[in-house]
Design a protein around this motif. Structure first.
Motif, short mmCIF file in Angstrom:
data_model
loop_
_atom_site.label_atom_id
_atom_site.label_comp_id
_atom_site.label_asym_id
_atom_site.label_seq_id
_atom_site.Cartn_x
_atom_site.Cartn_y
_atom_site.Cartn_z
N GLU A 22 -1.87 18.12 30.98
CA GLU A 22 -1.90 16.76 30.44
C GLU A 22 -1.93 15.68 31.51
O GLU A 22 -2.45 14.60 31.28
CB GLU A 22 -0.66 16.53 29.56
N LEU A 23 -1.35 15.96 32.67
CA LEU A 23 -1.17 14.95 33.69
C LEU A 23 -2.21 15.06 34.81
O LEU A 23 -2.81 16.12 35.01
CB LEU A 23 0.23 15.07 34.32
N SER A 24 -2.39 13.96 35.53
CA SER A 24 -3.21 14.01 36.73
C SER A 24 -2.46 14.81 37.79
O SER A 24 -1.26 15.08 37.65
CB SER A 24 -3.47 12.59 37.24
N GLY A 25 -3.15 15.16 38.86
CA GLY A 25 -2.52 15.93 39.93
C GLY A 25 -1.31 15.23 40.51
O GLY A 25 -0.26 15.83 40.74
N GLU A 26 -1.44 13.93 40.75
CA GLU A 26 -0.35 13.15 41.33
C GLU A 26 0.84 13.08 40.38
O GLU A 26 1.99 13.30 40.79
CB GLU A 26 -0.84 11.74 41.67
N ALA A 27 0.58 12.77 39.11
CA ALA A 27 1.66 12.67 38.13
C ALA A 27 2.36 14.01 37.95
O ALA A 27 3.59 14.07 37.80
CB ALA A 27 1.11 12.17 36.80
N TYR A 28 1.59 15.10 37.97
CA TYR A 28 2.19 16.43 37.81
C TYR A 28 3.11 16.75 38.99
O TYR A 28 4.18 17.34 38.80
CB TYR A 28 1.10 17.50 37.70
N ARG A 29 2.74 16.36 40.18
CA ARG A 29 3.60 16.60 41.34
C ARG A 29 4.93 15.87 41.19
O ARG A 29 5.99 16.40 41.53
CB ARG A 29 2.89 16.18 42.62
N HIS A 30 4.87 14.63 40.69
CA HIS A 30 6.09 13.87 40.46
C HIS A 30 6.96 14.56 39.41
O HIS A 30 8.18 14.66 39.56
CB HIS A 30 5.77 12.45 40.00
N CYS A 31 6.33 15.03 38.33
CA CYS A 31 7.04 15.70 37.26
C CYS A 31 7.72 16.97 37.77
O CYS A 31 8.90 17.22 37.48
CB CYS A 31 6.07 16.03 36.12
N LYS A 32 6.99 17.77 38.52
CA LYS A 32 7.54 19.03 39.04
C LYS A 32 8.69 18.77 40.00
O LYS A 32 9.69 19.52 40.00
CB LYS A 32 6.44 19.84 39.74
N ARG A 33 8.59 17.73 40.78
CA ARG A 33 9.67 17.39 41.71
C ARG A 33 10.97 17.11 40.95
O ARG A 33 12.05 17.55 41.34
CB ARG A 33 9.28 16.16 42.54
#
Length: 329
Positions: A22-33
């Motif tokens: 669902e998320l862009s690559g950048e947003a997904y990295r923030h979410c995973k963090r």
């Protein structure tokens, strides 16, 4: 995917697999963090119950908030809310933390018709000497200015365009290098198409698909975004635009404000043509390459009385669409 060890490790992995699509690559990295941080916290406090009470959420937020910017805290809380909602929908009893609201007070400069006329005139007459690494800059800057204004592109996206990314049959630009790694199509009008076509002919790159649209020393390198900014400061001075910031949180007449101007003008034009916000805003958000309508809302901010009812109309449409604020660093 990150390895998790808490009592909710399987649920976190499943949640992330959904968010990744669902998320862009950048947003997904923030979410995973955020997920990694929360998982480690649950392990450290030895939480072994398949529920998340208010006390755990509150203590985690207090811990994660220490020594970081408020915007980053907002981001962590947003993503943990999404996880908690996912767990609740999966049948677990969890406390939902309140969203942290921040007031975005940034006010962009919006270019008037008179400003644009002066900028184009200055770009068309600018003389650049001794620019060995940017020997085509005097030819390129007038075209760059028109692309930024007419298409609402980011500067970085503009300088990375190659001739092969132009589709003159459909009047489209294929943006392959974007801020959030999402390719998108950007249409342009007939007048701009003619200007682009003649520009490519004059540069001798019309039939070279691999050539950069705005080359630097040769067609295999492109003018840098920083150099475009430097040349724009010269153009702005020639145009007589005052770059002083008249009010707190304001921004002077910079390159990125062309994008803000494009967004406001597009929304206003649609409204005046009877196209309601519910139809135009999602398309505008996609066109600009935004992850959410909240990002588009920020671009529709204005200063002074320029299109004074535009943001009000957008607010009427958005209503409760923005209960949470996501601010990316």
């Amino acid at each position: 995917m990150a390895e998790f060890n808490s009592i909710f490790r399987d649920e976190i992995n499943l949640h992330l697999s959904v968010r990744e699509s669902e998320l862009s690559g950048e947003a997904y990295r923030h979410c995973k963090r955020t997920m990694v941080h929360f998982d480690k916290y649950l392990c450290r406090i030895k939480h072994n119950a398949k529920e998340i009470p208010e006390s755990i959420i509150d203590s985690w937020i207090k811990e994660v908030s220490e020594g970081i910017a408020l915007n980053t805290v907002v981001q962590h809380v947003y993503y943990i809310r999404q996880l908690v909602l996912f767990l609740i929908n999966s049948g677990y009893k969890c406390f939902i933390p309140k969203s942290i609201r921040t007031r975005d007070t940034y006010v962009p400069y919006l270019y008037s018709d008179e400003d644009i006329e002066k900028i184009f005139a200055a770009a068309d007459t600018m003389v650049i000497t001794g620019a060995r690494k940017n020997k085509y800059a005097a030819i390129e800057m007038p075209m760059i200015m028109r692309l930024l204004y007419c298409c609402g592109l980011r500067v970085g996206e503009t300088v990375n365009i190659k001739v092969g990314d132009l589709d003159f049959n459909r009047n489209l630009i294929i943006l392959r290098v974007t801020k959030k790694y999402k390719q998108r199509l950007v249409p342009f009008g007939k007048e701009l198409a003619e200007l682009l076509y003649r520009y490519c002919i004059s540069m001798g790159i019309l039939y070279d698909a691999d050539a950069y649209l705005f080359p630097a020393e040769d067609t295999h390198s492109h003018i840098s975004a920083n150099n475009v900014g430097n040349y724009y400061r010269v153009i702005r001075e020639m145009a007589g635009l005052n770059n002083t910031v008249p009010k707190k949180n304001g921004r002077g007449a910079c390159l990125h404000c062309f994008r803000h101007t494009f967004a406001v003008r597009s929304f206003d034009k649609n409204e005046r043509n009877g196209i309601k916000a519910g139809m135009s805003v999602p398309y505008l958000s996609t066109y600009l390459g935004h992850d959410s309508l909240y990002e588009t809302e920020k671009y529709l901010k204005f200063s002074g009385n320029y299109f004074e009812d535009t943001l009000t109309k957008f607010d009427d449409y958005s209503g409760e669409l923005f209960p949470e604020v996501i601010i990316y660093e």
